[in-house]
Motif scaffolding. Structure first.
Motif, short mmCIF file in Angstrom:
data_model
loop_
_atom_site.label_atom_id
_atom_site.label_comp_id
_atom_site.label_asym_id
_atom_site.label_seq_id
_atom_site.Cartn_x
_atom_site.Cartn_y
_atom_site.Cartn_z
N ARG A 157 0.81 -1.39 0.00
CA ARG A 157 -0.08 0.00 -0.01
C ARG A 157 0.82 1.36 -0.13
N SER A 158 1.78 1.27 0.80
CA SER A 158 2.82 2.35 0.66
C SER A 158 4.19 2.19 1.51
N ARG A 159 4.86 2.91 1.47
CA ARG A 159 6.22 2.88 2.04
C ARG A 159 6.39 4.36 3.01
N ILE A 160 6.36 4.15 4.16
CA ILE A 160 6.44 5.16 5.16
C ILE A 160 7.83 5.57 5.35
N THR A 161 8.39 6.74 5.46
CA THR A 161 9.73 7.01 6.01
C THR A 161 9.40 7.96 6.99
N TRP A 162 10.21 7.66 8.21
CA TRP A 162 10.14 8.52 9.23
C TRP A 162 11.38 9.01 9.69
N GLN A 163 11.61 10.30 10.14
CA GLN A 163 12.75 10.92 10.57
C GLN A 163 13.04 10.59 11.94
N ARG A 164 14.14 9.83 12.39
CA ARG A 164 14.46 9.30 13.59
C ARG A 164 15.04 10.71 14.38
N GLU A 165 15.36 11.66 13.71
CA GLU A 165 15.89 13.00 14.62
C GLU A 165 17.50 12.59 15.16
N LYS A 166 17.83 11.37 15.30
CA LYS A 166 19.31 11.19 15.63
C LYS A 166 19.79 10.27 14.51
N SER A 230 0.86 12.32 5.63
CA SER A 230 1.50 11.87 4.56
C SER A 230 2.27 10.55 4.72
N ASN A 231 2.92 9.83 3.86
CA ASN A 231 3.84 8.73 4.30
C ASN A 231 5.29 9.08 4.66
#
Length: 343
Positions: A157-166, A230-231
């Protein structure tokens, strides 16, 4: 060296955490086996029969709800009841050479990692309802391998990318501070509650029509707009030493991140499975949000931490960054406090 009074990191040893370990379903204990009505294996083929032979019997669903199971997921998954899981959340090893509190993992070749992924997916698939969804966490290297494997059996369905901040700096490369999460479903019939995962953002240049806010809300704490997520997620804070959810686990996932997955792709009372539980973030967040859960973890120390966090969740069900039914931008609460103090 003693910890600071503000340091809330959970780092209980197995020796000091025996009361928490005793709450886990340990397949090595004689009382852990729970026979099905027929006393037969759970039906997952040879893997199910082998696991039943090793541990004595398959597990009945009523005995594994809301439990931390101490064991290797490759041994435990064949014992679980079929077609019972509404949401699968997986945070597998990232094919890197790492040591996790006494357990060493070797770097895998791409071929071995693909085989590893297919193996645990094959054990999870019979446990999922046809309406189930799944999320698989990965770094950029393992993401390239996991996505195509998921597509063999599921609908991506989707590829989520998240910012780990570190992230660690590098002299000859860009610092890596992003991770991926693949979202897939078993069929076209699946749960997705968009209204439960809205993101509240500050409005810096508010637009008015006839003097009234248009598309945003004005309050004593500022101007905000609730938006469809968003993703790409840039509002996640990785747990740190002064946060109550923080443990000494080196790759702990934030409860806020898990809350987005759980609220979007399950309903209250649904069953969530995490076969690589780690320090318990999936189980803890599921409990806080009124879902059932099964968590599998082979490291006894991490099981202790998971049970400690579940105990804490009973007293404090709050999730950092999630309040009033919406997800707030990173550091928004601090910004609100500063705004109130300067007014």
């Amino acid at each position: 060296m003693a910890k600071s009074m503000r340091n809330k990191t959970i780092d209980i040893s197995v020796e000091d955490g025996q009361e928490y370990l005793a709450r886990c379903l340990d397949l090595r204990r004689k009382d852990a086996g729970c026979r099905t009505r027929s006393g037969e294996a759970s039906g997952n083929g040879k893997a199910g029969a082998d696991a039943a032979d090793r541990y004595g019997s398959p597990l009945v669903i009523g005995k594994v709800f809301d439990r931390t199971i101490l064991g290797d997921c490759f041994d435990v998954l064949p014992l679980l009841p079929k077609a019972a899981v509404d949401l699968l959340i997986v945070d597998p090893p990232y094919k890197l050479a790492k040591e996790y509190h006494g357990q060493k993992f070797s770097r895998m070749s791409p071929e071995d990692y693909i085989r590893f992924t297919r193996d645990w997916l094959a054990l999870c698939r019979p446990l999922l309802k046809e309406t189930a969804s799944l999320y698989v966490c990965c770094d950029w290297r393992s993401s390239l391998l996991i996505g195509p494997v998921l597509q063999e059996e599921f609908i991506l369905r989707s590829r989520i990318t998240w910012q780990r901040e570190k992230g660690r700096g590098a002299k000859a490369n860009w610092k890596n501070s992003l991770e991926d999460i693949w979202f897939a479903t078993c069929s076209e019939d699946y749960t997705f509650h968009m209204e439960d995962v809205m993101q509240r953002r500050r409005v810096l240049a508010p637009y008015r029509e006839e003097g009234r806010p248009k598309g945003w809300t004005e309050s004593a704490d500022g101007s905000f707009r609730d938006t469809h997520p968003s993703n790409f997620w840039d509002d996640i804070s990785v747990p740190y030493w002064s946060m109550a959810e923080n443990t000494a686990h080196p790759t702990q996932k934030p409860e806020k991140l898990l809350a987005k997955l759980i609220l979007a792709s399950s309903s209250p009372g649904d069953l969530i499975l995490d076969p690589f539980l780690g320090s318990g973030s999936t189980s803890v967040t599921a409990k806080k949000l009124g879902r059932r859960f099964i968590g599998i973890e082979q490291n006894p120390r991490y099981c202790v931490w998971a049970e400690k966090r579940l105990e804490m969740a009973a007293e404090d069900p709050s999730i950092q960054g999630y309040a009033d039914g919406v997800f707030w931008e990173r550091n928004t609460a601090r910004w609100q406090k500063q705004r109130r103090e300067t007014r």
